[in-house]
Scaffold this motif. Structure first.
Motif, PDB file in Angstrom:
ATOM      1  N   MET A   1      12.961  67.262  50.693  1.00 21.28           N
ATOM      2  CA  MET A   1      11.692  67.930  50.742  1.00 21.28           C
ATOM      3  C   MET A   1      11.398  68.959  52.238  1.00 21.28           C
ATOM      4  SD  MET A   1       9.546  64.336  50.490  1.00 21.28           S
ATOM      5  CE  MET A   1       8.019  64.982  50.467  1.00 21.28           C
ATOM      6  N   LYS A   2      10.669  70.027  51.677  1.00 13.73           N
ATOM      7  CA  LYS A   2      10.029  70.841  52.832  1.00 13.73           C
ATOM      8  C   LYS A   2       8.932  70.397  53.660  1.00 13.73           C
ATOM      9  CE  LYS A   2       9.693  75.786  53.064  1.00 13.73           C
ATOM     10  NZ  LYS A   2       9.715  77.065  52.349  1.00 13.73           N
ATOM     11  N   ILE A   3       8.891  70.014  54.768  1.00 13.26           N
ATOM     12  CA  ILE A   3       7.943  69.299  55.661  1.00 13.26           C
ATOM     13  C   ILE A   3       7.528  70.375  56.904  1.00 13.26           C
ATOM     14  CG2 ILE A   3       7.542  67.356  57.042  1.00 13.26           C
ATOM     15  CD1 ILE A   3       9.599  66.031  55.101  1.00 13.26           C
ATOM     16  N   LEU A   4       6.180  70.419  56.997  1.00  7.57           N
ATOM     17  CA  LEU A   4       5.712  71.127  58.230  1.00  7.57           C
ATOM     18  C   LEU A   4       5.302  69.988  59.333  1.00  7.57           C
ATOM     19  CD1 LEU A   4       4.493  74.068  59.245  1.00  7.57           C
ATOM     20  CD2 LEU A   4       2.274  73.029  58.999  1.00  7.57           C
ATOM     21  N   VAL A   5       5.999  70.122  60.542  1.00  6.96           N
ATOM     22  CA  VAL A   5       5.451  69.152  61.706  1.00  6.96           C
ATOM     23  C   VAL A   5       4.652  69.879  62.726  1.00  6.96           C
ATOM     24  CG1 VAL A   5       6.346  67.523  63.178  1.00  6.96           C
ATOM     25  CG2 VAL A   5       7.554  67.789  61.004  1.00  6.96           C
ATOM     26  N   THR A   6       3.472  69.532  63.191  1.00 10.07           N
ATOM     27  CA  THR A   6       2.868  70.211  64.117  1.00 10.07           C
ATOM     28  C   THR A   6       2.866  68.992  65.273  1.00 10.07           C
ATOM     29  OG1 THR A   6       0.610  68.986  64.047  1.00 10.07           O
ATOM     30  CG2 THR A   6       0.846  71.039  62.652  1.00 10.07           C
ATOM     31  N   GLY A   7       3.257  69.917  66.465  1.00  3.38           N
ATOM     32  CA  GLY A   7       3.658  68.981  67.782  1.00  3.38           C
ATOM     33  C   GLY A   7       5.029  68.700  67.828  1.00  3.38           C
ATOM     34  N   GLY A   8       5.863  69.504  67.017  1.00  3.75           N
ATOM     35  CA  GLY A   8       7.124  68.949  66.655  1.00  3.75           C
ATOM     36  C   GLY A   8       8.203  69.172  68.013  1.00  3.75           C
ATOM     37  N   ALA A   9       7.606  70.075  68.926  1.00  4.63           N
ATOM     38  CA  ALA A   9       8.374  70.272  70.095  1.00  4.63           C
ATOM     39  C   ALA A   9       7.989  69.158  71.190  1.00  4.63           C
ATOM     40  CB  ALA A   9       7.899  71.825  70.576  1.00  4.63           C
ATOM     41  N   GLY A  10       7.078  68.260  70.955  1.00  2.00           N
ATOM     42  CA  GLY A  10       6.533  67.372  71.743  1.00  2.00           C
ATOM     43  C   GLY A  10       7.590  66.198  71.781  1.00  2.00           C
ATOM     44  N   PHE A  11       6.884  65.177  72.515  1.00  2.00           N
ATOM     45  CA  PHE A  11       7.666  63.996  72.795  1.00  2.00           C
ATOM     46  C   PHE A  11       7.963  63.142  71.243  1.00  2.00           C
ATOM     47  CE2 PHE A  11       6.177  59.214  73.752  1.00  2.00           C
ATOM     48  CZ  PHE A  11       7.589  58.877  73.498  1.00  2.00           C
ATOM     49  N   ILE A  12       6.763  62.903  70.490  1.00  2.00           N
ATOM     50  CA  ILE A  12       7.076  61.926  69.423  1.00  2.00           C
ATOM     51  C   ILE A  12       7.480  62.799  68.340  1.00  2.00           C
ATOM     52  CG2 ILE A  12       5.882  60.287  67.594  1.00  2.00           C
ATOM     53  CD1 ILE A  12       3.913  59.533  69.615  1.00  2.00           C
ATOM     54  N   GLY A  13       6.944  64.123  68.288  1.00  2.43           N
ATOM     55  CA  GLY A  13       7.251  65.084  67.210  1.00  2.43           C
ATOM     56  C   GLY A  13       8.727  65.333  67.127  1.00  2.43           C
ATOM     57  N   SER A  14       9.306  65.664  68.313  1.00  2.00           N
ATOM     58  CA  SER A  14      10.566  66.083  68.223  1.00  2.00           C
ATOM     59  C   SER A  14      11.559  64.913  67.809  1.00  2.00           C
ATOM     60  CB  SER A  14      11.029  66.535  69.623  1.00  2.00           C
ATOM     61  OG  SER A  14      11.050  65.317  70.503  1.00  2.00           O
ATOM     62  N   HIS A  15      11.398  63.790  68.140  1.00  2.00           N
ATOM     63  CA  HIS A  15      12.180  62.524  67.435  1.00  2.00           C
ATOM     64  C   HIS A  15      12.029  62.642  66.037  1.00  2.00           C
ATOM     65  CE1 HIS A  15      13.517  60.573  71.157  1.00  2.00           C
ATOM     66  NE2 HIS A  15      12.474  60.880  71.761  1.00  2.00           N
ATOM     67  N   LEU A  16      10.621  62.832  65.486  1.00  2.00           N
ATOM     68  CA  LEU A  16      10.225  62.713  63.955  1.00  2.00           C
ATOM     69  C   LEU A  16      11.018  64.027  63.355  1.00  2.00           C
ATOM     70  CD1 LEU A  16       8.993  62.040  61.582  1.00  2.00           C
ATOM     71  CD2 LEU A  16       7.185  63.268  62.100  1.00  2.00           C
ATOM     72  N   VAL A  17      11.141  65.261  64.195  1.00  2.00           N
ATOM     73  CA  VAL A  17      11.762  66.282  63.345  1.00  2.00           C
ATOM     74  C   VAL A  17      13.350  65.896  63.397  1.00  2.00           C
ATOM     75  CG1 VAL A  17      12.636  68.692  63.854  1.00  2.00           C
ATOM     76  CG2 VAL A  17      10.209  67.985  64.200  1.00  2.00           C
ATOM     77  N   GLU A  18      13.905  65.159  64.386  1.00  2.00           N
ATOM     78  CA  GLU A  18      15.309  64.790  64.173  1.00  2.00           C
ATOM     79  C   GLU A  18      15.611  63.851  63.061  1.00  2.00           C
ATOM     80  OE1 GLU A  18      16.521  63.262  68.140  1.00  2.00           O
ATOM     81  OE2 GLU A  18      17.025  65.329  68.932  1.00  2.00           O
ATOM     82  N   LYS A  19      14.724  62.958  63.051  1.00  2.00           N
ATOM     83  CA  LYS A  19      15.053  62.033  61.772  1.00  2.00           C
ATOM     84  C   LYS A  19      14.696  62.767  60.481  1.00  2.00           C
ATOM     85  CE  LYS A  19      14.462  57.659  60.355  1.00  2.00           C
ATOM     86  NZ  LYS A  19      14.972  56.368  60.898  1.00  2.00           N
ATOM     87  N   LEU A  20      13.987  63.584  60.414  1.00  2.00           N
ATOM     88  CA  LEU A  20      13.780  64.368  59.165  1.00  2.00           C
ATOM     89  C   LEU A  20      14.750  65.113  58.571  1.00  2.00           C
ATOM     90  CD1 LEU A  20      10.000  65.481  59.351  1.00  2.00           C
ATOM     91  CD2 LEU A  20      10.977  63.825  57.707  1.00  2.00           C
ATOM     92  N   ILE A  21      15.150  66.024  59.711  1.00  2.00           N
ATOM     93  CA  ILE A  21      16.677  67.010  59.668  1.00  2.00           C
ATOM     94  C   ILE A  21      17.784  65.775  59.202  1.00  2.00           C
ATOM     95  CG2 ILE A  21      18.175  68.429  60.712  1.00  2.00           C
ATOM     96  CD1 ILE A  21      15.661  69.822  60.076  1.00  2.00           C
ATOM     97  N   ASP A  22      18.072  64.855  59.818  1.00  2.00           N
ATOM     98  CA  ASP A  22      19.096  63.572  59.622  1.00  2.00           C
ATOM     99  C   ASP A  22      18.962  63.377  58.297  1.00  2.00           C
ATOM    100  OD1 ASP A  22      21.516  62.186  60.663  1.00  2.00           O
ATOM    101  OD2 ASP A  22      19.944  60.344  60.182  1.00  2.00           O
ATOM    102  N   LYS A  23      17.863  63.125  57.667  1.00  2.00           N
ATOM    103  CA  LYS A  23      17.680  62.737  56.317  1.00  2.00           C
ATOM    104  C   LYS A  23      17.671  63.829  55.294  1.00  2.00           C
ATOM    105  CE  LYS A  23      17.118  58.395  57.253  1.00  2.00           C
ATOM    106  NZ  LYS A  23      17.994  57.195  56.756  1.00  2.00           N
ATOM    107  N   GLY A  24      18.146  65.020  55.660  1.00  2.00           N
ATOM    108  CA  GLY A  24      18.389  66.173  54.764  1.00  2.00           C
ATOM    109  C   GLY A  24      17.111  67.024  54.398  1.00  2.00           C
TER     110      GLY A  24
END
Length: 313
Positions: A1-24
């Motif tokens: 999936m193609k996903i936009l994450v706002t706040g993705g450089a922040g505390f929770i957001g960066s952990h979420l981005v890592e998870k999404l990338i890890d899942k492909g």
């Protein structure tokens, strides 16, 4: 999936981005770096520097269709919101309105929003759940509840929203240099600098703490679960922890004897909630989610991260 994450450089957001990338998944991050850091964004992830509280930021958003949006960008903190209420409302409510305008233009049908326990205001019945009456008592809380209503409005336009009312999330990458947000990180900041812990308000106040990877698991799991569409959830551990208990656990994690460490009590934050803990049964019923990391283990992980960060500096 193609996903936009706002706040993705922040505390929770960066952990979420890592998870999404890890899942492909393919991820684009939007952040104004007011409380986030570029170093938190994984290598190879497209980054857009934009303040979504400003109307002209709309032109900076991608001109293409996405499968989903995670909206975590926010001006965080009760106390800070009283210092700059106009900016706070823009950062929280206006940013959500701009994102929905963009979602409608590009026919984006999935929206996951990070709300806050602060929308409840003073609480006198526990545990808190999705049906607890809301009573926002700060500009920050007003911005969050306004965003929730925007989610509900746009569900009528075909955008399936899931709202998470976050309680106290803590863990690595929480900004320990910011002593205006994040109870655990604020107290840890003092200890890391070997300074007396300044506590605003009573040691008997209580909170409900969830480790960041547990929170991210809930965000991720709901992504493609239709049962979570058009739903609001409290996201919490369900464990009541007093400020005194939290401080003791932090000091133990730093290898201090709690009774020997200096504490300074000061006036409470304006309109601060005295206490809350929640019931995440609805999340468990719908996606079998429950917090896994115990507070003492999460704090120990956070101390390791703090010490390593100091070494890296």
């Amino acid at each position: 999936m193609k996903i936009l994450v706002t706040g993705g450089a922040g505390f929770i957001g960066s952990h979420l981005v890592e998870k999404l990338i890890d899942k492909g998944h393919e991820v684009v991050v939007v952040d104004n770096l007011s409380s986030g850091y570029l170093r938190n964004v994984p290598t190879g992830v497209k980054f857009i520097n934009a303040d979504l509280g400003e109307e002209n930021s709309y032109e900076l958003l991608p001109k293409e269709k996405f499968d989903a949006v995670y909206h975590l960008a926010s001006h965080v903190g009760q106390e800070l919101s009283f210092q700059n209420p106009i900016y706070d409302i823009k950062s929280n409510a206006v940013s959500t309105a701009i994102l929905f305008k963009w979602c409608l233009e590009w026919e984006i049908k999935r929206f996951i929003f990070a709300s806050s326990v602060n929308i409840y205001g003073p609480i006198n019945k526990f545990p808190v759940d999705e049906d607890t009456k809301v009573n926002p008592m700060s500009p920050y809380a007003v911005g969050k509840i306004a965003s929730e209503y925007l989610c509900r409005i746009h569900q009528d336009f075909g955008i399936d929203s899931t709202i998470f009312r976050l309680f106290n999330i803590y863990g690595p990458r929480q900004d320990i240099d910011n002593i205006n947000q994040g109870m655990a990180s604020i107290y840890m900041s003092y200890v890391a600098k070997n300074e007396p812990i300044v506590i605003k308000g009573s040691l008997d106040r209580f909170r409900d703490f969830t480790y960041v990877t547990d929170a991210v698991d809930a965000f991720y799991t709901c992504l493609d679960r239709p049962k979570t569409f058009s739903k609001t959830y409290v996201l919490c551990s369900g464990v009541k922890t007093t400020v005194r208990q939290l401080v003791d656990e932090i000091l133990i994690a730093f290898n201090y004897e709690p009774k020997d460490y200096p504490i300074v009590l000061s006036e409470p934050t304006r309109n601060d909630q005295f206490g809350f803990y929640g019931d995440a049964s609805l999340l468990f019923d719908d996606i079998k989610w429950g917090a896994k990391i115990k507070l003492e283990d999460g704090l120990a992980n956070m101390v390791k991260w703090i010490k390593q960060s100091n070494v890296d500096k």
